[in-house]
Design a protein around this motif. Structure first.
Motif, mmCIF file in Angstrom:
data_model
loop_
_atom_site.group_PDB
_atom_site.id
_atom_site.type_symbol
_atom_site.label_atom_id
_atom_site.label_comp_id
_atom_site.label_asym_id
_atom_site.label_seq_id
_atom_site.Cartn_x
_atom_site.Cartn_y
_atom_site.Cartn_z
ATOM 1 N N ASN A 112 0.826 -1.203 0.000
ATOM 2 C CA ASN A 112 0.000 0.000 0.000
ATOM 3 C C ASN A 112 0.868 1.264 0.000
ATOM 4 O OD1 ASN A 112 -2.644 0.694 -0.198
ATOM 5 N ND2 ASN A 112 -3.118 0.423 1.966
ATOM 6 N N ILE A 113 1.878 1.289 0.828
ATOM 7 C CA ILE A 113 2.787 2.442 0.900
ATOM 8 C C ILE A 113 3.516 2.615 -0.429
ATOM 9 C CG2 ILE A 113 4.883 3.342 1.983
ATOM 10 C CD1 ILE A 113 3.931 1.961 4.586
ATOM 11 N N LYS A 114 3.971 1.511 -0.993
ATOM 12 C CA LYS A 114 4.686 1.567 -2.277
ATOM 13 C C LYS A 114 3.771 2.093 -3.380
ATOM 14 C CE LYS A 114 7.463 -1.284 -5.327
ATOM 15 N NZ LYS A 114 8.062 -2.600 -5.539
ATOM 16 N N ASP A 115 2.542 1.597 -3.437
ATOM 17 C CA ASP A 115 1.595 2.062 -4.454
ATOM 18 C C ASP A 115 1.252 3.535 -4.269
ATOM 19 O OD1 ASP A 115 1.578 -0.492 -5.472
ATOM 20 O OD2 ASP A 115 -0.344 -1.048 -4.555
ATOM 21 N N ASN A 116 1.051 3.963 -3.048
ATOM 22 C CA ASN A 116 0.719 5.362 -2.776
ATOM 23 C C ASN A 116 1.877 6.296 -3.092
ATOM 24 O OD1 ASN A 116 -1.919 4.897 -2.004
ATOM 25 N ND2 ASN A 116 -1.390 4.643 0.152
ATOM 26 N N ALA A 117 3.099 5.827 -2.929
ATOM 27 C CA ALA A 117 4.265 6.661 -3.239
ATOM 28 C C ALA A 117 4.367 6.934 -4.737
ATOM 29 C CB ALA A 117 5.538 5.987 -2.742
ATOM 30 N N LYS A 118 3.895 5.990 -5.570
ATOM 31 C CA LYS A 118 3.939 6.159 -7.023
ATOM 32 C C LYS A 118 2.751 6.945 -7.562
ATOM 33 C CE LYS A 118 4.752 1.649 -7.760
ATOM 34 N NZ LYS A 118 4.831 0.418 -8.543
ATOM 35 N N HIS A 119 1.707 7.079 -6.791
ATOM 36 C CA HIS A 119 0.471 7.716 -7.243
ATOM 37 C C HIS A 119 0.667 9.214 -7.468
ATOM 38 C CE1 HIS A 119 -3.792 8.489 -7.701
ATOM 39 N NE2 HIS A 119 -3.731 9.404 -6.754
ATOM 40 N N GLN A 120 0.206 9.701 -8.605
ATOM 41 C CA GLN A 120 0.249 11.124 -8.906
ATOM 42 C C GLN A 120 -1.132 11.713 -8.613
ATOM 43 O OE1 GLN A 120 2.915 12.923 -9.819
ATOM 44 N NE2 GLN A 120 4.125 11.062 -9.621
ATOM 45 N N PRO A 121 -1.252 12.539 -7.594
ATOM 46 C CA PRO A 121 -2.565 13.085 -7.253
ATOM 47 C C PRO A 121 -3.048 14.074 -8.316
ATOM 48 C CG PRO A 121 -0.889 14.107 -5.909
ATOM 49 C CD PRO A 121 -0.208 13.028 -6.716
ATOM 50 N N HIS A 122 -4.340 14.181 -8.428
ATOM 51 C CA HIS A 122 -4.918 15.155 -9.352
ATOM 52 C C HIS A 122 -6.110 15.804 -8.654
ATOM 53 C CE1 HIS A 122 -7.535 11.694 -9.949
ATOM 54 N NE2 HIS A 122 -8.452 12.534 -10.361
ATOM 55 N N CYS A 123 -6.461 16.942 -9.135
ATOM 56 C CA CYS A 123 -7.562 17.680 -8.531
ATOM 57 C C CYS A 123 -8.611 17.968 -9.596
ATOM 58 C CB CYS A 123 -7.050 18.983 -7.921
ATOM 59 S SG CYS A 123 -8.348 19.936 -7.138
ATOM 60 N N CYS A 124 -9.848 17.704 -9.274
ATOM 61 C CA CYS A 124 -10.909 17.962 -10.244
ATOM 62 C C CYS A 124 -11.697 19.228 -9.879
ATOM 63 C CB CYS A 124 -11.848 16.760 -10.351
ATOM 64 S SG CYS A 124 -12.540 16.251 -8.794
ATOM 65 N N HIS A 125 -11.205 19.961 -8.918
ATOM 66 C CA HIS A 125 -11.855 21.205 -8.515
ATOM 67 C C HIS A 125 -11.227 22.359 -9.301
ATOM 68 C CE1 HIS A 125 -13.837 19.091 -5.311
ATOM 69 N NE2 HIS A 125 -12.678 18.643 -4.872
ATOM 70 N N LYS A 126 -11.811 22.665 -10.434
ATOM 71 C CA LYS A 126 -11.304 23.726 -11.306
ATOM 72 C C LYS A 126 -12.136 24.986 -11.109
ATOM 73 C CE LYS A 126 -8.531 20.898 -13.456
ATOM 74 N NZ LYS A 126 -7.203 20.769 -13.022
#
Length: 120
Positions: free
Chosen positions: A99-113
């Motif tokens: 879980n930690i490894k997967d979360n470290a690779k995750h690129q967050p995005h925001c849909c609040h424009k």
């Protein structure tokens, strides 16, 4: 702590501390076991308590996982203790590490424009 206080390649964001009870560790294989584990890339620290037969591991899950460490332990004639609590801990550690490894690779995005802006 900063990343400078750890071994090269170890990032604090993906650093975990684990402890496992072992069997088959004796005076003949203890030193080589610890030495081989420390040589693995991503390991920050390894200590073994002979009285409680517990190995304490600090490692970076983005570089190494518990299965790699268990292979080295088995190579030296030792193994994780064969009780239900150690079994539960090993499986929990593997789940959290992944879980930690997967979360470290995750690129967050925001849909609040802001209204009226175009998305590219």
């Amino acid at each position: 702590m900063s990343d400078c206080e750890h071994r090269p390649g170890v990032k604090e964001a993906t650093l975990v501390v684990r402890n496992l009870r072992l069997t088959g560790v004796d005076n003949q294989n203890l030193e080589t076991l610890q030495t081989d584990i420390v040589k693995l890339f991503g390991i920050d620290d390894v200590t073994y308590n002979e009285k409680s037969e517990v190995i304490y591991l600090t490692y970076d899950v983005s570089h190494i996982n518990l299965e790699n460490i268990e292979e080295v332990i088995r190579k030296h004639g030792a193994d994780t203790h064969n009780d239900w609590w150690t079994y539960i801990k090993v499986n929990y550690y593997q789940f959290v590490d992944q879980n930690i490894k997967d979360n470290a690779k995750h690129q967050p995005h925001c849909c609040h424009k802001v209204p009226g802006t175009k998305t590219s």
